[in-house]
Design a protein around this motif. Structure first.
Motif, mmCIF file in Angstrom:
data_model
loop_
_atom_site.group_PDB
_atom_site.id
_atom_site.type_symbol
_atom_site.label_atom_id
_atom_site.label_comp_id
_atom_site.label_asym_id
_atom_site.label_seq_id
_atom_site.Cartn_x
_atom_site.Cartn_y
_atom_site.Cartn_z
ATOM 1 N N SER A 1 11.584 -12.965 -7.690
ATOM 2 C CA SER A 1 10.280 -12.567 -7.162
ATOM 3 C C SER A 1 10.295 -11.129 -6.671
ATOM 4 C CB SER A 1 9.845 -13.515 -6.034
ATOM 5 O OG SER A 1 10.745 -13.486 -4.947
ATOM 6 N N LEU A 2 11.449 -10.672 -6.144
ATOM 7 C CA LEU A 2 11.529 -9.289 -5.686
ATOM 8 C C LEU A 2 11.469 -8.325 -6.861
ATOM 9 C CD1 LEU A 2 11.722 -7.411 -3.299
ATOM 10 C CD2 LEU A 2 14.211 -7.627 -3.362
ATOM 11 N N ALA A 3 12.068 -8.695 -7.977
ATOM 12 C CA ALA A 3 11.970 -7.857 -9.180
ATOM 13 C C ALA A 3 10.515 -7.722 -9.610
ATOM 14 C CB ALA A 3 12.813 -8.460 -10.303
ATOM 15 N N GLU A 4 9.753 -8.795 -9.499
ATOM 16 C CA GLU A 4 8.331 -8.749 -9.833
ATOM 17 C C GLU A 4 7.564 -7.842 -8.870
ATOM 18 O OE1 GLU A 4 7.318 -12.860 -9.739
ATOM 19 O OE2 GLU A 4 8.160 -13.279 -11.731
ATOM 20 N N VAL A 5 7.961 -7.853 -7.599
ATOM 21 C CA VAL A 5 7.330 -6.960 -6.619
ATOM 22 C C VAL A 5 7.548 -5.505 -7.010
ATOM 23 C CG1 VAL A 5 7.456 -6.113 -4.229
ATOM 24 C CG2 VAL A 5 7.409 -8.575 -4.680
ATOM 25 N N TYR A 6 8.785 -5.158 -7.345
ATOM 26 C CA TYR A 6 9.080 -3.770 -7.727
ATOM 27 C C TYR A 6 8.307 -3.364 -8.983
ATOM 28 C CZ TYR A 6 12.911 -3.066 -4.384
ATOM 29 O OH TYR A 6 13.648 -2.894 -3.236
ATOM 30 N N GLN A 7 8.289 -4.232 -9.965
ATOM 31 C CA GLN A 7 7.593 -3.905 -11.210
ATOM 32 C C GLN A 7 6.098 -3.688 -10.967
ATOM 33 O OE1 GLN A 7 8.692 -7.228 -13.657
ATOM 34 N NE2 GLN A 7 10.853 -6.630 -13.706
ATOM 35 N N SER A 8 5.518 -4.545 -10.116
ATOM 36 C CA SER A 8 4.082 -4.411 -9.847
ATOM 37 C C SER A 8 3.795 -3.198 -8.971
ATOM 38 C CB SER A 8 3.525 -5.684 -9.215
ATOM 39 O OG SER A 8 4.156 -5.993 -7.997
ATOM 40 N N LEU A 9 4.748 -2.787 -8.126
ATOM 41 C CA LEU A 9 4.587 -1.550 -7.359
ATOM 42 C C LEU A 9 4.523 -0.363 -8.309
ATOM 43 C CD1 LEU A 9 4.544 0.089 -4.711
ATOM 44 C CD2 LEU A 9 7.055 0.061 -4.765
ATOM 45 N N GLY A 10 5.428 -0.352 -9.297
ATOM 46 C CA GLY A 10 5.410 0.720 -10.284
ATOM 47 C C GLY A 10 4.089 0.783 -11.030
ATOM 48 N N ARG A 11 3.582 -0.385 -11.441
ATOM 49 C CA ARG A 11 2.313 -0.411 -12.168
ATOM 50 C C ARG A 11 1.152 0.065 -11.292
ATOM 51 N NH1 ARG A 11 4.724 -5.179 -14.337
ATOM 52 N NH2 ARG A 11 3.708 -6.506 -12.788
ATOM 53 N N ALA A 12 1.177 -0.315 -10.008
ATOM 54 C CA ALA A 12 0.095 0.080 -9.105
ATOM 55 C C ALA A 12 0.060 1.590 -8.892
ATOM 56 C CB ALA A 12 0.244 -0.634 -7.760
ATOM 57 N N PHE B 1 0.067 -6.582 -7.040
ATOM 58 C CA PHE B 1 1.198 -6.263 -6.163
ATOM 59 C C PHE B 1 1.159 -7.117 -4.906
ATOM 60 C CE2 PHE B 1 2.634 -3.857 -2.431
ATOM 61 C CZ PHE B 1 3.997 -3.742 -2.722
ATOM 62 N N MET B 2 0.003 -7.207 -4.254
ATOM 63 C CA MET B 2 -0.119 -7.990 -3.027
ATOM 64 C C MET B 2 0.231 -9.462 -3.287
ATOM 65 S SD MET B 2 -1.050 -5.774 -0.791
ATOM 66 C CE MET B 2 -1.936 -4.211 -0.634
ATOM 67 N N SER B 3 -0.238 -9.979 -4.408
ATOM 68 C CA SER B 3 0.051 -11.369 -4.759
ATOM 69 C C SER B 3 1.538 -11.593 -4.972
ATOM 70 C CB SER B 3 -0.722 -11.745 -6.026
ATOM 71 O OG SER B 3 -0.390 -13.054 -6.450
ATOM 72 N N ASN B 4 2.200 -10.630 -5.613
ATOM 73 C CA ASN B 4 3.647 -10.763 -5.832
ATOM 74 C C ASN B 4 4.426 -10.687 -4.529
ATOM 75 O OD1 ASN B 4 3.591 -11.173 -8.615
ATOM 76 N ND2 ASN B 4 3.645 -8.987 -9.079
ATOM 77 N N VAL B 5 3.970 -9.864 -3.587
ATOM 78 C CA VAL B 5 4.621 -9.811 -2.281
ATOM 79 C C VAL B 5 4.490 -11.156 -1.574
ATOM 80 C CG1 VAL B 5 4.546 -8.775 0.024
ATOM 81 C CG2 VAL B 5 4.354 -7.318 -2.003
ATOM 82 N N GLU B 6 3.307 -11.752 -1.636
ATOM 83 C CA GLU B 6 3.097 -13.060 -1.012
ATOM 84 C C GLU B 6 3.997 -14.118 -1.643
ATOM 85 O OE1 GLU B 6 -1.007 -14.034 -1.188
ATOM 86 O OE2 GLU B 6 -1.638 -12.361 0.107
#
Length: 243
Positions: free
Chosen positions: A57-68, A40-45
């Motif tokens: 990239s924002l879609a990837e942030v949301y998806q990784s937030l869900g996984r976290a 998640f942190m990496s996707n935010v960066e």
């Protein structure tokens, strides 16, 4: 009809990205898988760096937030959010509370539309006396997060959809309404309101603001600039009423 004041949160009312602070807290408490938290942190960066583009990239942030958050109990995240906000509330920009008072005194219905997690956004809205709020929503089953993202306001079309919902729900006249934000997702909202304000905008939003003639402000001049903008907006509202 009412006027609506739509405020973004991360980068607009606070220098922090509150979702990042929340995931860091979950990691510190040992309730989030370290690999998923780091992802998640990496996707935010990557998103902040513009890789590969804003919405992808924002879609990837949301998806990784869900996984976290997957498998974590709601009560655990809510307690973590309360502790995060207790520390982060002191980092709100100094203009924020006077700005909210100014807008309320001018009769605006206050709305906070943030791409951050609702578990934190609702705490901010409550403290500031914001009337309505919308934020990222994760799916919950049996008091635990499933990993699915139900709502991501920052995604393409997300904020305009919410704005249209509020327009109908609260009988708002968007032509007389105000919006303030700092990123490309806010540009979608700016196109729908009569008083768009780009706050310390990203490079992409700054280019759009210059092209469309949107007002640009920073943390030092926003309280000085807004009164004249609101006065012009009120004149427009009066002209609508006279018709």
């Amino acid at each position: 009809m009412r006027r609506l004041a739509v405020l973004d949160l991360d980068g607009t009312l606070t220098p922090d990205t509150l979702g990042v602070l929340l995931v860091r807290e979950l990691l510190a408490r040992g309730v989030c898988e370290p690999e998923l938290g780091r992802e998640f942190m990496s996707n935010v960066e990557r998103h902040h760096a513009g890789c590969p583009d804003f919405y992808t990239s924002l879609a990837e942030v949301y998806q990784s937030l869900g996984r976290a958050a997957a498998g974590v109990t709601v009560s655990t995240v809510e307690r973590a959010a309360e502790d995060v906000w207790a520390r982060a509330r002191g980092r709100l920009f100094g203009f924020v509370r006077p700005l909210v008072r100014m807008l309320k005194s001018n009769g605006f219905l206050m709305a906070l539309i943030s791409g951050g997690p609702i578990e934190l956004v609702h705490l901010v809205a409550y403290e500031l006396g914001i009337d309505v709020y919308r934020a990222a929503v994760l799916d919950i089953r049996n008091s635990r997060y499933t990993g699915r993202v139900l709502q991501g306001p920052g995604l393409l079309g997300g904020k305009p959809s919410i704005l249209r919902e509020l327009e109908v729900l609260h009988h708002v006249r968007l032509a007389d309404s105000l919006a303030m934000g700092n990123s490309a997702s806010d540009a979608e909202v700016f196109r729908l309101v009569g008083l768009p304000v780009a706050f310390e905008p990203s490079e992409e939003l700054a280019d759009l603001a210059a092209r469309h003639g949107w007002r640009v402000v920073d943390r030092h001049d926003v309280l000085r600039v807004l009164p004249s903008l609101l006065a012009r907006g009120a004149e427009g509202e009066d002209s609508h009423a006279a018709r």
